[in-house]
Scaffold this active site. Structure first.
Site, PDB file in Angstrom:
ATOM      1  N   ASP A  67     -12.098 -14.334 -40.288  1.00 20.08           N
ATOM      2  CA  ASP A  67     -13.201 -13.612 -39.653  1.00 20.08           C
ATOM      3  C   ASP A  67     -14.033 -12.821 -40.653  1.00 20.08           C
ATOM      4  OD1 ASP A  67     -11.151 -11.840 -40.197  1.00 20.08           O
ATOM      5  OD2 ASP A  67     -10.729 -11.347 -38.116  1.00 20.08           O
ATOM      6  N   ASP A 136      -4.004  -4.659 -29.603  1.00 21.92           N
ATOM      7  CA  ASP A 136      -4.248  -5.251 -28.278  1.00 21.92           C
ATOM      8  C   ASP A 136      -3.894  -6.743 -28.265  1.00 21.92           C
ATOM      9  OD1 ASP A 136      -6.249  -6.221 -29.881  1.00 21.92           O
ATOM     10  OD2 ASP A 136      -7.920  -5.465 -28.666  1.00 21.92           O
ATOM     11  N   HIS A 138      -4.920  -8.976 -30.563  1.00 21.70           N
ATOM     12  CA  HIS A 138      -5.918  -9.893 -31.123  1.00 21.70           C
ATOM     13  C   HIS A 138      -5.422 -10.566 -32.389  1.00 21.70           C
ATOM     14  CE1 HIS A 138      -7.653  -6.267 -33.392  1.00 21.70           C
ATOM     15  NE2 HIS A 138      -7.596  -7.168 -34.337  1.00 21.70           N
ATOM     16  N   GLU A 143     -10.367 -11.217 -29.288  1.00 23.91           N
ATOM     17  CA  GLU A 143      -9.974 -10.078 -28.467  1.00 23.91           C
ATOM     18  C   GLU A 143      -9.484 -10.542 -27.092  1.00 23.91           C
ATOM     19  OE1 GLU A 143      -9.648  -7.200 -29.560  1.00 23.91           O
ATOM     20  OE2 GLU A 143     -11.305  -6.490 -30.815  1.00 23.91           O
TER      21      GLU A 143
HETATM   22  C1  GLP Z   1      -8.320  -6.656 -38.024  1.00 18.58           C
HETATM   23  C2  GLP Z   1      -8.385  -8.118 -38.445  1.00 18.58           C
HETATM   24  C3  GLP Z   1      -7.159  -8.886 -37.985  1.00 18.58           C
HETATM   25  C4  GLP Z   1      -5.904  -8.098 -38.340  1.00 18.58           C
HETATM   26  C5  GLP Z   1      -5.908  -6.789 -37.601  1.00 18.58           C
HETATM   27  C6  GLP Z   1      -4.662  -5.955 -37.847  1.00 18.58           C
HETATM   28  O1  GLP Z   1      -8.851  -6.424 -36.764  1.00 18.58           O
HETATM   29  N1  GLP Z   1      -9.554  -8.793 -37.987  1.00 18.58           N
HETATM   30  O2  GLP Z   1      -7.160 -10.156 -38.596  1.00 18.58           O
HETATM   31  O3  GLP Z   1      -4.770  -8.829 -37.991  1.00 18.58           O
HETATM   32  O4  GLP Z   1      -7.040  -6.062 -38.038  1.00 18.58           O
HETATM   33  O5  GLP Z   1      -4.806  -5.264 -39.036  1.00 18.58           O
HETATM   34  P1  GLP Z   1      -3.664  -4.502 -39.799  1.00 18.58           P
HETATM   35  O6  GLP Z   1      -2.907  -5.545 -40.544  1.00 18.58           O
HETATM   36  O7  GLP Z   1      -4.406  -3.595 -40.738  1.00 18.58           O
HETATM   37  O8  GLP Z   1      -2.863  -3.788 -38.786  1.00 18.58           O
END
Ligand code: GLP
Length: 248
Positions: A67, A136, A138, A143
């Site tokens: 993304d 959540d 995702h 989402e």
């Molecule tokens: C972001 C990214 C996701 C990632 C998520 C969790 O929203 N787009 O790909 O998995 O954060 O991030 P973290 O690893 O910092 O908890």
């Protein structure tokens, strides 16, 4: 689904790097699906170390990221392009021309998503897709929704996600409200999916996603249907599922 329980973040990162290294060793021209966030930073650090030791070669590897924020270009320190350069690409011998992310600078969402799907069609399915998980449920920026979106699409970020990601920005107002993300069908088409999760704050969503019903309201739950899904999570992240998990 296979669960690998680790002591802590460092242990998780090493084990994830082991698995990625194995794929790269068996297939030097592999396609790696990569992720951002704090979860993969340690994994990338381990991969860099192995490259420096002469154990890994990125020269033929292609990467496709999940993304990118809409509206941020690769020079913006909050962009995922920047994150990948800082945390992995600039430290290894990967050909930058073979590192792909959605183009955050393309304002026309349809164009941006169509172009990324075309890139993904050309690279073919990832040999391994690395994932983190949002609070959540995702994955990428898919989402909670009424349906699973198949291909690359533009999403309005959930409040919870904006809150969680605000820590990387100087203020909450600076967090983009939209992003381009790879779709669920593309993620599911990877030969192997590896999710890494650390911390007690993720324990509840891990229980919901992998020990609850498969539903687009918890996007990660679809991974229960993936034929080769590996979850590498530390004890804190697995604390809600108690003895259900199996070690390897
Ligand atoms: C972001 C990214 C996701 C990632 C998520 C969790 O929203 N787009 O790909 O998995 O954060 O991030 P973290 O690893 O910092 O908890």
């Amino acid at each position: 689904m296979r669960i690998i329980r680790t002591r802590d973040y460092e242990d998780m990162s090493r084990k994830a790097a082991n698995l990625i290294s194995a794929v790269m060793t068996m297939k030097p021209d592999c396609v790696l699906g990569l992720a951002t966030g704090s979860s993969p930073v340690g994994t990338y650090r381990n991969l860099i170390r192995r490259y420096e030791n002469g154990d890994l070669d990125f020269s033929q590897v292609t990467t496709v990221n999940l993304d990118e924020y809409k509206g941020l270009d690769g020079e913006n320190p909050q962009s995922y392009r920047y994150f990948m350069r800082e945390n992995l690409f600039s430290h290894v011998n990967i050909d930058p021309a073979r590192t792909f992310l959605p183009d955050g600078t393309e304002e026309d969402s349809e164009k941006a998503c169509g172009a990324y799907d075309e890139i993904l069609r050309r690279t073919g399915p990832a040999d391994l897709q690395l994932l983190g998980i949002g609070h959540d449920g995702h994955i990428g920026f898919n989402e909670p929704a009424d349906t699973f979106a198949k291909m690359t699409h533009c999403v309005d970020l959930a409040e919870m996600t904006i809150e969680a990601n605000a820590r990387f920005f100087s203020s909450r107002e600076e967090v983009p409200t939209q992003a381009y993300t790879m779709g669920i069908q593309t993620i599911m088409s990877a030969a192997k999916v590896l999710m890494i999760v650390s911390g007690a704050d993720k324990a509840e969503i891990i229980r919901k996603a992998f020990f609850g019903p498969v539903t687009p309201q918890v996007p990660a739950s679809i991974l229960q249907f993936h034929p080769d899904f590996v979850l590498i999570a530390d004890e804190a992240a697995l604390s809600e599922i108690g003895k259900i998990s199996v070690g390897v």
